[in-house]
Design an enzyme around this catalytic site. Structure first.
Site, PDB file in Angstrom:
ATOM      1  CG  ASN A 133       4.775  37.594  31.001  1.00 42.30           C
ATOM      2  OD1 ASN A 133       4.492  37.067  29.916  1.00 42.30           O
ATOM      3  ND2 ASN A 133       6.031  37.776  31.387  1.00 42.30           N
ATOM      4  CE  LYS A 169       7.209  34.793  32.903  1.00 41.05           C
ATOM      5  NZ  LYS A 169       8.287  34.565  33.844  1.00 41.05           N
ATOM      6  CG  HIS A 198      10.033  39.455  30.882  1.00 36.50           C
ATOM      7  ND1 HIS A 198      10.841  38.378  31.151  1.00 36.50           N
ATOM      8  CD2 HIS A 198       9.059  39.450  31.842  1.00 36.50           C
ATOM      9  CE1 HIS A 198      10.356  37.740  32.229  1.00 36.50           C
ATOM     10  NE2 HIS A 198       9.283  38.374  32.656  1.00 36.50           N
ATOM     11  CD  GLU A 224      11.123  34.665  31.564  1.00 32.37           C
ATOM     12  OE1 GLU A 224      10.189  34.651  30.751  1.00 32.37           O
ATOM     13  OE2 GLU A 224      10.966  34.416  32.782  1.00 32.37           O
ATOM     14  CD  GLU A 260       8.676  41.218  35.825  1.00 32.21           C
ATOM     15  OE1 GLU A 260       7.682  40.614  36.237  1.00 32.21           O
ATOM     16  OE2 GLU A 260       9.197  40.977  34.721  1.00 32.21           O
ATOM     17  N   GLY A 265       9.868  33.416  38.713  1.00 32.98           N
ATOM     18  CA  GLY A 265       9.675  31.975  38.526  1.00 32.98           C
ATOM     19  C   GLY A 265      10.417  31.123  39.529  1.00 32.98           C
ATOM     20  CB  SER A 288       7.704  34.519  43.116  1.00 33.41           C
ATOM     21  OG  SER A 288       8.598  33.765  42.312  1.00 33.41           O
ATOM     22  N   GLY A 338       3.510  36.183  36.491  1.00 34.54           N
ATOM     23  CA  GLY A 338       3.797  35.104  35.550  1.00 34.54           C
ATOM     24  C   GLY A 338       2.979  33.875  35.911  1.00 34.54           C
ATOM     25  N   GLY A 339       3.614  32.943  36.598  1.00 42.67           N
ATOM     26  CA  GLY A 339       3.006  31.649  36.913  1.00 42.67           C
ATOM     27  C   GLY A 339       1.574  31.729  37.432  1.00 42.67           C
TER      28      GLY A 339
HETATM   29  P1  PGA Z   1       6.542  34.886  37.959  1.00 36.11           P
HETATM   30  O1  PGA Z   1       6.921  35.733  36.651  1.00 36.11           O
HETATM   31  O2  PGA Z   1       5.331  35.544  38.567  1.00 36.11           O
HETATM   32  O3  PGA Z   1       6.260  33.505  37.451  1.00 36.11           O
HETATM   33  O4  PGA Z   1       7.719  34.950  38.878  1.00 36.11           O
HETATM   34  C1  PGA Z   1       6.858  37.126  36.643  1.00 36.11           C
HETATM   35  C2  PGA Z   1       7.308  37.666  35.308  1.00 36.11           C
HETATM   36  O5  PGA Z   1       8.264  37.121  34.729  1.00 36.11           O
HETATM   37  O6  PGA Z   1       6.735  38.649  34.790  1.00 36.11           O
END
Ligand code: PGA
Length: 250
Positions: A9, A11, A95, A97, A167, A173, A212, A233-234
């Site tokens: 993802n 983002k 998600h 967010e 999640e 994040g 994470s 994500g990251g």
């Molecule tokens: P992250 O994000 O790996 O940066 O924690 C995961 C996500 O929001 O899908």
């Protein structure tokens, strides 16, 4: 046996140049992680570029959101049929967010899930509790409620063509990951909820962990019996890290 899926993802990150480089890197290493499925989720505007780069490869793509509506006066929204034009295999819905920053309710998320399925695009339904909710001991109540909204609208059979991503919001994040056992407990709860309605569907539904996930913790997370991959994500913005996570799932 469920196949693992490692999904990136991205983002609201990237540029045409950085995306070309990232995809070149992922494509170069994809054959070594052929035991897992890979998918990437760019911002909408790069969908054409991603399709062009990945057509004919083993890597799937999709988007991070879609409208619940098929067309019309919804300024700034992107509809499912538009995603079909770019041959998206998946779309992320709900998600955290989207839920927290853009006010998407369980019902809106359920309608987006339905809109995707109707078009043959596999939704990846995100569920998860906040830190407050975990500390109050209501993780299962929250995740159960998020899941129920979709089950009420679409029924259990819908999960024949869907993926779930657990999640925990406090892990997204933040660098703070759920322990393998914490994640496994919630994954097992989700599968048990599905199994109450249809054990066969429950047994085959992929449930990803997100929050994470990185090369150093991916192996122990994906070794858990109900963790079928990751929503990253990251770490998905770096080809080597993304591939190392996929490798840990092989
Ligand atoms: P992250 O994000 O790996 O940066 O924690 C995961 C996500 O929001 O899908």
């Amino acid at each position: 046996m469920r196949r693992k899926l490692v999904a990136g993802n991205w983002k609201m990150n990237g540029s045409a140049d950085s995306i070309r480089q990232l995809l070149d890197g992922i494509k170069a290493g994809a054959a070594e992680v052929a035991a897992v499925d890979l998918a990437v989720f760019p911002p909408f505007v790069y969908l054409g570029l991603v399709e062009q780069q990945l057509s004919g490869s083993s890597i799937a793509w999709g988007t991070q959101n879609l409208s619940e509506h098929a067309s019309g006066a919804y300024t700034g929204e992107v509809a499912g049929p538009m995603l079909q034009d770019f041959h998206c295999a998946y779309v992320i819905v709900g998600h955290s967010e989207r839920r927290t920053l853009y006010g998407e309710t369980d019902e809106v998320v359920a309608r987006k899930f339905a809109a995707a399925r109707k078009l043959g695009i596999k939704p990846i339904l995100c569920v998860g509790e906040t830190l407050d909710e975990r500390e109050q001991g209501v993780t299962e109540a929250v995740v159960g409620r998020q899941l129920k909204a979709v089950l009420d609208l679409e029924g259990i059979a819908a999960f024949n063509d869907a993926v779930i991503a657990y999640e925990p919001v406090w892990a997204i994040g933040t660098g703070r990951t759920a322990t393998p056992q914490q994640a496994q407990d919630v994954h097992a709860f989700i599968r048990a909820e599905l199994a109450k309605l249809d054990p066969a569907v429950a047994a085959k539904t992929a449930i990803l962990y997100g929050g994470s996930m990185k090369p150093s913790n991916a192996g122990e997370l994906m070794a858990m019996s109900d963790i079928d991959g990751g929503l990253i994500g990251g770490a998905s913005l770096n080809a080597q890290e993304f591939l190392a996570i996929a490798k840990a799932g092989c």
